[in-house]
Design a protein around this motif. Structure first.
Motif, mmCIF file in Angstrom:
data_model
loop_
_atom_site.group_PDB
_atom_site.id
_atom_site.type_symbol
_atom_site.label_atom_id
_atom_site.label_comp_id
_atom_site.label_asym_id
_atom_site.label_seq_id
_atom_site.Cartn_x
_atom_site.Cartn_y
_atom_site.Cartn_z
ATOM 1 N N GLN A 90 0.845 -1.196 0.000
ATOM 2 C CA GLN A 90 0.000 0.000 0.000
ATOM 3 C C GLN A 90 0.872 1.234 0.000
ATOM 4 O O GLN A 90 1.846 1.334 0.745
ATOM 5 C CB GLN A 90 -0.955 0.010 1.196
ATOM 6 C CG GLN A 90 -2.334 -0.481 0.773
ATOM 7 C CD GLN A 90 -3.374 -0.361 1.854
ATOM 8 O OE1 GLN A 90 -3.080 -0.513 3.039
ATOM 9 N NE2 GLN A 90 -4.600 -0.107 1.468
ATOM 10 N N ASP A 91 0.520 2.165 -0.885
ATOM 11 C CA ASP A 91 1.233 3.435 -1.024
ATOM 12 C C ASP A 91 0.451 4.507 -0.255
ATOM 13 O O ASP A 91 -0.709 4.295 0.101
ATOM 14 C CB ASP A 91 1.292 3.782 -2.524
ATOM 15 C CG ASP A 91 2.270 4.910 -2.832
ATOM 16 O OD1 ASP A 91 2.964 5.389 -1.919
ATOM 17 O OD2 ASP A 91 2.324 5.322 -4.012
ATOM 18 N N HIS A 92 1.078 5.641 -0.006
ATOM 19 C CA HIS A 92 0.417 6.791 0.621
ATOM 20 C C HIS A 92 0.716 7.976 -0.273
ATOM 21 O O HIS A 92 1.806 8.537 -0.217
ATOM 22 C CB HIS A 92 0.957 7.024 2.032
ATOM 23 C CG HIS A 92 0.717 5.874 2.973
ATOM 24 N ND1 HIS A 92 1.280 4.628 2.793
ATOM 25 C CD2 HIS A 92 -0.040 5.789 4.093
ATOM 26 C CE1 HIS A 92 0.877 3.825 3.776
ATOM 27 N NE2 HIS A 92 0.076 4.506 4.573
ATOM 28 N N VAL A 140 3.625 -0.480 -16.032
ATOM 29 C CA VAL A 140 4.389 -1.544 -16.706
ATOM 30 C C VAL A 140 5.810 -1.626 -16.163
ATOM 31 O O VAL A 140 6.743 -1.989 -16.870
ATOM 32 C CB VAL A 140 4.397 -1.325 -18.234
ATOM 33 C CG1 VAL A 140 2.976 -1.352 -18.768
ATOM 34 C CG2 VAL A 140 5.075 -0.004 -18.610
ATOM 35 N N ARG A 141 5.959 -1.305 -14.888
ATOM 36 C CA ARG A 141 7.263 -1.167 -14.234
ATOM 37 C C ARG A 141 7.024 -1.310 -12.738
ATOM 38 O O ARG A 141 5.879 -1.350 -12.293
ATOM 39 C CB ARG A 141 7.795 0.232 -14.526
ATOM 40 C CG ARG A 141 6.638 1.220 -14.303
ATOM 41 C CD ARG A 141 6.960 2.563 -13.892
ATOM 42 N NE ARG A 141 5.733 3.325 -13.696
ATOM 43 C CZ ARG A 141 5.200 3.594 -12.516
ATOM 44 N NH1 ARG A 141 5.774 3.191 -11.419
ATOM 45 N NH2 ARG A 141 4.088 4.280 -12.409
ATOM 46 N N PHE A 142 8.108 -1.378 -11.985
ATOM 47 C CA PHE A 142 7.984 -1.425 -10.529
ATOM 48 C C PHE A 142 7.558 -0.062 -9.991
ATOM 49 O O PHE A 142 7.939 0.972 -10.529
ATOM 50 C CB PHE A 142 9.317 -1.812 -9.890
ATOM 51 C CG PHE A 142 9.654 -3.271 -10.029
ATOM 52 C CD1 PHE A 142 9.053 -4.217 -9.213
ATOM 53 C CD2 PHE A 142 10.558 -3.700 -10.983
ATOM 54 C CE1 PHE A 142 9.355 -5.564 -9.338
ATOM 55 C CE2 PHE A 142 10.867 -5.045 -11.112
ATOM 56 C CZ PHE A 142 10.261 -5.980 -10.285
ATOM 57 N N PRO A 163 7.293 4.345 -4.189
ATOM 58 C CA PRO A 163 8.189 3.529 -3.366
ATOM 59 C C PRO A 163 7.705 2.110 -3.021
ATOM 60 O O PRO A 163 8.143 1.566 -2.007
ATOM 61 C CB PRO A 163 8.280 4.366 -2.091
ATOM 62 C CG PRO A 163 6.922 4.969 -1.944
ATOM 63 C CD PRO A 163 6.370 5.127 -3.328
ATOM 64 N N GLU A 164 6.889 1.475 -3.858
ATOM 65 C CA GLU A 164 6.515 0.081 -3.575
ATOM 66 C C GLU A 164 7.734 -0.841 -3.598
ATOM 67 O O GLU A 164 7.858 -1.765 -2.783
ATOM 68 C CB GLU A 164 5.495 -0.418 -4.601
ATOM 69 C CG GLU A 164 4.066 0.069 -4.387
ATOM 70 C CD GLU A 164 3.785 1.410 -5.024
ATOM 71 O OE1 GLU A 164 4.746 2.117 -5.426
ATOM 72 O OE2 GLU A 164 2.594 1.775 -5.132
ATOM 73 N N THR A 165 8.631 -0.616 -4.573
ATOM 74 C CA THR A 165 9.802 -1.486 -4.723
ATOM 75 C C THR A 165 10.640 -1.538 -3.449
ATOM 76 O O THR A 165 11.199 -2.583 -3.108
ATOM 77 C CB THR A 165 10.668 -0.965 -5.891
ATOM 78 O OG1 THR A 165 9.804 -0.800 -7.018
ATOM 79 C CG2 THR A 165 11.781 -1.921 -6.243
HETATM 80 N N1 GLY Z 1 3.895 4.630 -6.256
HETATM 81 C C1 GLY Z 1 3.090 4.670 -7.412
HETATM 82 C C2 GLY Z 1 3.808 4.497 -8.684
HETATM 83 O O1 GLY Z 1 4.969 4.148 -8.732
HETATM 84 O O2 GLY Z 1 3.173 4.686 -9.722
#
Ligand code: GLY
Ligand code: AMP
Length: 436
Positions: free
Chosen positions: A220-222, A296-298, A301-303
Motif C-alpha cells: 500500500q502506497d500513501h 508496466v514497471r515497478f 516507493p513500492e519497490t
Molecule cells: N507509487 C506509485 C507508482 O509508482 O506509480
C-alpha cells in the motif's frame, strides 16, 4: 556459491526504486556487478550488508550506447518513460537480455484509453468510462455520469494527469483544460472520463514472462503529502507490505482475474507482456477488486518494501522472465514485513528546495534491518546533499508490521536535513490509529 555465474546487471534510472532494485540485484547469488545509470549518491558503492567481492557503481550515458559499452548480461529498466519509448525493443534487437515490456505492451501504462479498451475487451473489472477527444463533447459526456467522473489525461503525466472531481462542473473544467490547453501536451489529446470508485487502494506487482506470472505480496502506497491523506498528491510518501487488506483469498482472485487474464489478453492480441505488471486496484467496500490502472514497471516507493519481503535470486527471476521462461523458484516470499517512510525536501511536491546537506545516514544504517534507499541525492565532494523532491526512502524489516514500523521511524528520526518532510502515519491503516 556466492558469485556462481558472476552476472553483470545494468539498471537504468535514478530514483529510490532503482536503488532498491540495484541492492536486491547485487545481493542475488548469481550477480557479481551492478551498474546504475545515471543512479544517485546511494548507488555509487556496495552497501555494507552485501558481502564482499561484489561491486556497485554509477555510469553515465543513454540506454543502447551504454549497454554497448558495459556489455551487461541483463538490463533492468526502472522508469516508464524509456519503456514506453521502446528501449526494450532497441536493446533486444541488438541481442541484449532486457527485462521489461516491448513498446507495444507498454501502452498498458502509456495510454489510459488503450488500457480501458483492453480491459473492456478482456473482461477485467474496471470503472465505466468514456473517451473524449473534442472540447465540444466534454459537457454532454460528463453529464452522462450520474456522479462526477474522474478525469484522466490519456498519456504519461508523471502522476499529475488525474483529477478526482467533486462536481460535474469541476470535471468539465478539468477535461476542457486537458483537451484545449497545452499543459499536458500530447498526453492530453484524449481524455478518459471514469466512474469514481470507492474503497481502499492496493498495489499488486507481478513479474511476467509473456504467459506466466510471479505475483509479489500486495503493498500500500500513501500518495498525499499530509498525514491522514490530506494535501496534494505526490509520487508516494511511504509504503508497507504485505498489506493485510489483500487476504489470501483476494490475492488469488487478483492473480486469476486481473494478472493472468491480462497476460492472456495481451498474448491473444499479439502483444505478449514481459516485465513488471503493476495493477493499481481499488477494493470496494464489498471486497471486490476493481482495476484503476496498470503500470508496466515497478512502483516507487513500492519497490523499496517489496525488495525486503523476498529472499533468493531476484536477478535470476528477472532474467528468466526476460527470456520468456519464468523460473518461479528463483525467489521465495519471506515471512517478514517491511515499511518505508519517504523523507522529502521542503516545498515538495510543488517547488522542492534542494542542495541541503544530509546528516545521520551512517547512524540510521547501523540499525539492524534498516535500508536507506536514496532517491533525490547527490554527492557534493564531502557531503551527501538533497537533489530531488523525494530524497530518501527509509525502509525497515520486521517480524511484524508493528516492528517494521517502529524501526523505520526510529531510523527516519536519526536522519536530518533542513526542512525535512515526512508523513507520520505510514501503515496506520493496517496498524490502527494508536500508532499515530
Ligand atoms: N507509487 C506509485 C507508482 O509508482 O506509480
Ligand atoms: P491513476 O494514475 O489512474 O492511478 O490515478 C491516480 C489516483 O487517482 C489513484 O491512485 C486513485 O487514488 C485516484 N483514482 C484514479 N481513478 C479513480 C477512480 N475511478 N475512482 C476513484 N479514484 C480514482
Amino acid at each position: 556459491m556466492e558469485t556462481m555465474s558472476g552476472r553483470k546487471v545494468l539498471v537504468l534510472g535514478s530514483g529510490g526504486r532503482e536503488h532498491a532494485l540495484a541492492d536486491a540485484l547485487l545481493a542475488s547469488p548469481s550477480v557479481a556487478e551492478v551498474v546504475v545509470a545515471p543512479g544517485n549518491a546511494g548507488t555509487s558503492a556496495r552497501p555494507a550488508w552485501v558481502s564482499g567481492g561484489k561491486s556497485l557503481r554509477c555510469a553515465t550515458g543513454e540506454g543502447l550506447e551504454l549497454a554497448r559499452r558495459e556489455r551487461p548480461d541483463l538490463v533492468v529498466v526502472g522508469p516508464e518513460v524509456p519503456l514506453t519509448a521502446g528501449v526494450i525493443d532497441e536493446l533486444t534487437r541488438e541481442g541484449f537480455l532486457a527485462y521489461g515490456p516491448s513498446q507495444r505492451a507498454a501502452a498498458l501504462e502509456g495510454s489510459k484509453a488503450f488500457m480501458k479498451d483492453f480491459a473492456a475487451r478482456h473482461r477485467l473489472r474496471t470503472a465505466h468510462y468514456a473517451v473524449v477527444t473534442e472540447v465540444e463533447q466534454v459537457e454532454s459526456r460528463v453529464r452522462e455520469f450520474e456522479q462526477p467522473p474522474v478525469v484522466k489525461a490519456d498519456g504519461l503525466c508523471a502522476g499529475k494527469g488525474v483529477v478526482v472531481a467533486e462536481s460535474h462542473a469541476e470535471a468539465i473544467t478539468a477535461a476542457r483544460e486537458m483537451l484545449g490547453g497545452h499543459r499536458f501536451g500530447a498526453a492530453g489529446r484524449r481524455v478518459v472520463l471514469e466512474e469514481r470508485l470507492l474503497g481502499a487502494e492496493a498495489s499488486v506487482h507481478a513479474v511476467c514472462d509473456g504467459e506466466r506470472a510471479f505475483v509479489l505480496p500486495a503493498a500500500q502506497d500513501h500518495k498525499r503529502i499530509g498525514d491522514g491523506d490530506t494535501g496534494p498528491n505526490t509520487g508516494g510518501m511511504g509504503t508497507y507490505a504485505p498489506a493485510p487488506l489483500i487476504t489470501a483469498e483476494l490475492a488469488e482472485r487478483i492473480r486469476v482475474e486481473v494478472i493472468e487474464r491480462a497476460l492472456a489478453g495481451m498474448a491473444a492480441d499479439g502483444n505478449p507482456f514481459r516485465g513488471t505488471l503493476f495493477a493499481g486496484l481499488m477494493i470496494s467496500p464489498a471486497g471486490e477488486p476493481h482495476l484503476l490502472e496498470f503500470n508496466v514497471r515497478f512502483g516507487d516507493p513500492e519497490t523499496q518494501v517489496l525488495m525486503n519481503v523476498i529472499d533468493g535470486d531476484f536477478a535470476e527471476l528477472l532474467a528468466s522472465a526476460a527470456r520468456g521462461k519464468l523460473a518461479p523458484d528463483a525467489i521465495q516470499v519471506a515471512p517478514r514485513h517491511a515499511l518505508c517512510v519517504v523523507l522529502a525536501a521542503p516545498g515538495y511536491p510543488a517547488t522542492p528546495v534542494l542542495g541541503a546537506p544530509i546528516r545521520g545516514l551512517e547512524r540510521a544504517l547501523e540499525l539492524d534491518g534498516v535500508r536507506v534507499y536514496h532517491a533525490g541525492t547527490r554527492s557534493d565532494g564531502a557531503h551527501t546533499v538533497t537533489a530531488g523532491g523525494r530524497v530518501l526512502g527509509v525502509t525497515a524489516r520486521g517480524a511484524t508490521l508493528a516492528e517494521a514500523h517502529a524501526l523505520a521511524y526510529r531510523a527516519a528520526a536519526l536522519i536530518e536535513f533542513d526542512g525535512k518532510q515526512l508523513r507520520h502515519d505510514i501503515g496506520a491503516r493496517a496498524l490502527g490509529p494508536e500508532v499515530r
